[in-house]
Design a protein around this motif. Structure first.
Motif, PDB file in Angstrom:
ATOM      1  N   UNK A 291       0.865  -1.174   0.000  1.00 50.20           N
ATOM      2  CA  UNK A 291       0.000   0.000   0.000  1.00 50.20           C
ATOM      3  C   UNK A 291       0.910   1.234   0.000  1.00 50.20           C
ATOM      4  N   UNK A 292       0.876   1.977  -1.090  1.00 48.38           N
ATOM      5  CA  UNK A 292       1.710   3.178  -1.161  1.00 48.38           C
ATOM      6  C   UNK A 292       0.944   4.380  -0.610  1.00 48.38           C
ATOM      7  N   UNK A 293       1.703   5.457  -0.401  1.00 44.47           N
ATOM      8  CA  UNK A 293       1.083   6.706   0.078  1.00 44.47           C
ATOM      9  C   UNK A 293       0.033   7.191  -0.913  1.00 44.47           C
ATOM     10  N   UNK A 294       0.321   6.970  -2.205  1.00 45.53           N
ATOM     11  CA  UNK A 294      -0.641   7.377  -3.220  1.00 45.53           C
ATOM     12  C   UNK A 294      -1.943   6.593  -3.066  1.00 45.53           C
TER      13      UNK A 294
ATOM     14  N   UNK B 113      -3.029   5.267  -0.310  1.00 46.53           N
ATOM     15  CA  UNK B 113      -3.671   5.756   0.913  1.00 46.53           C
ATOM     16  C   UNK B 113      -4.429   7.040   0.623  1.00 46.53           C
TER      17      UNK B 113
ATOM     18  N   UNK C 111      -7.589   6.259  -1.147  1.00 48.28           N
ATOM     19  CA  UNK C 111      -8.595   5.726  -0.227  1.00 48.28           C
ATOM     20  C   UNK C 111      -9.195   6.864   0.602  1.00 48.28           C
ATOM     21  N   UNK C 112      -8.304   7.762   1.097  1.00 48.89           N
ATOM     22  CA  UNK C 112      -8.794   8.900   1.878  1.00 48.89           C
ATOM     23  C   UNK C 112      -9.765   9.737   1.065  1.00 48.89           C
ATOM     24  N   UNK C 113      -9.377   9.975  -0.196  1.00 49.46           N
ATOM     25  CA  UNK C 113     -10.231  10.817  -1.056  1.00 49.46           C
ATOM     26  C   UNK C 113     -11.584  10.150  -1.258  1.00 49.46           C
TER      27      UNK C 113
ATOM     28  N   UNK D 210     -13.109   8.106   0.736  1.00 46.88           N
ATOM     29  CA  UNK D 210     -13.873   8.217   1.976  1.00 46.88           C
ATOM     30  C   UNK D 210     -14.525   9.592   2.094  1.00 46.88           C
TER      31      UNK D 210
ATOM     32  N   UNK E  19      -9.616   2.585 -10.075  1.00 48.63           N
ATOM     33  CA  UNK E  19      -8.193   2.540  -9.721  1.00 48.63           C
ATOM     34  C   UNK E  19      -7.940   1.583  -8.561  1.00 48.63           C
TER      35      UNK E  19
ATOM     36  N   UNK F 202       1.617   7.368   8.388  1.00 45.60           N
ATOM     37  CA  UNK F 202       1.401   6.433   7.295  1.00 45.60           C
ATOM     38  C   UNK F 202       2.503   5.379   7.340  1.00 45.60           C
TER      39      UNK F 202
ATOM     40  N   UNK G 138      -9.486  11.670   7.405  1.00 36.80           N
ATOM     41  CA  UNK G 138      -8.295  11.114   6.754  1.00 36.80           C
ATOM     42  C   UNK G 138      -7.489  10.292   7.742  1.00 36.80           C
TER      43      UNK G 138
ATOM     44  N   UNK H 279      -9.167   7.023   8.452  1.00 30.53           N
ATOM     45  CA  UNK H 279      -9.015   6.082   7.340  1.00 30.53           C
ATOM     46  C   UNK H 279      -7.620   5.489   7.323  1.00 30.53           C
TER      47      UNK H 279
END
Lengths: 123, 203
Positions: free
Chosen positions: A8-11, A13, A16-18, A20, A109, B34, B170, B173
């Motif tokens: 799981x990359x920061x991108x 994450x 996923x945040x977006x 949510x 994606x 993270x 955020x 999540x």
């Protein structure tokens, strides 16, 4: 290949945040649209009642009081309120479409990368 | 699209460590770290899997509490804004009536379900309720200015609040994803150990 090997990359994450945030906004919009539609119905009913009544002075609610307002003025006010409300409703519906489109993009994606490891559906 | 993401993936480790904590906290809400790699994360915290999971769960609870508080504040503000708008409406109506030279007749609620009629003639000033059992008399213009300022402040506070809530979501999540990844990593480790043990038994 095991599921737990997927990195799981920061991108990811951030995607996923977006998603949510978009989902939350989607639900907020549904509530706001419902409220705007109810307001629209109320204004319609008010307009109809106005046509039916034969009084010259109508009690029109401003703030917490019912002001005595001549019928023509009430008609104009109600029309104005309907205008404002329709514009708001239109804006909300447009925003809802944009949000849904963005959510679908993100779904493509995220499902593309994580397949079964992620669930983006409504419970 | 595919080549761009491959590029970002290779350089993402450098970017990620820099961007992993873009803000360490916001208005007292700690940012969720993270996790690049679960193994490094666990050794960094010097915790075993169960303790790490407990720590993350506790964080989630804390975030939930803050979220409740912020949502309550948001509801208050969202109720306050239409109230201020109604006040502005009344003041504007009074001013318009004054210019017309007429008195404003209005029915107002004396008690629940009981209304009385009032005739408002001289409308040079209005009284505004400021809270804390204080009411001040203002001229119509001053009242409009004050109410307008209150409305703008309320709307600005609401915007900040919504941004806070988004930041909070955020972090929630990120924490939830970390919990899943730690758990999966643990399951993966157990499987490896089991496979190794089975292989050892056979030989």
């Amino acid at each position: 290949a095991e599921k737990s090997d997927t990195v799981v990359t920061w991108e990811d994450q951030q995607n996923i945040n977006k998603f949510s945030k978009l989902n939350n906004r989607f639900h907020e919009l549904e509530d706001e649209i419902k409220f705007a539609k109810e307001t629209n119905d109320n204004l319609e009913d008010a307009g109809n009642e106005l046509i039916l009544t034969d009084e010259d002075i109508v009690r029109f609610q401003i703030g917490e009081v019912f002001a005595h307002v001549p019928r023509e003025e009430v008609e104009i006010r109600i029309e104005e309120m309907k205008e404002v409300n329709s514009k708001t409703l239109e804006k909300l519906e447009k925003e809802k479409e944009t949000v849904l489109a963005q959510m679908n993009e993100l779904k493509k994606i995220l499902y593309g990368k994580f397949r079964d490891s992620i669930n983006l559906e409504e419970d | 699209m595919a080549s761009a993401s491959a590029e970002t993936a290779s350089s993402s480790s450098e970017i990620a460590t820099a961007a992993a904590s873009p803000t360490t906290e916001r208005r007292g809400i700690p940012a969720a770290q993270f996790v690049e790699d679960v193994q490094t994360f666990l050794s960094q915290l010097d915790l075993d899997v169960n303790s790490a999971l407990a720590f993350l769960q506790e964080r989630l609870q804390q975030y939930k509490l803050v979220e409740m508080k912020l949502l309550a504040q948001q509801r208050d503000l969202q109720a306050k804004i239409p109230d201020i708008e109604k006040c502005l409406d009344i003041v504007a109506t009074l001013q318009a009536k004054k210019e017309g030279g007429e008195a404003l007749t209005a029915d107002f609620e004396v008690s629940e379900g009981i209304f009385s009629r009032a005739r408002i003639e001289d409308t040079d000033s209005v009284c505004l309720w400021l809270g804390a059992n204080v009411m001040l008399e203002y001229s119509c213009d001053e009242a409009t200015v004050l109410l307008q300022k209150n409305l703008e402040n309320a709307k600005a506070s609401l915007e900040v609040l919504i941004a806070d809530l988004q930041f909070l979501r955020d972090q929630v999540t990120i924490t939830q994803v970390t919990v899943a990844r730690v758990y999966n990593w643990d399951v993966h480790q157990r499987r490896i150990r089991q496979a190794a043990a089975a292989a050892a038994n056979e030989s």
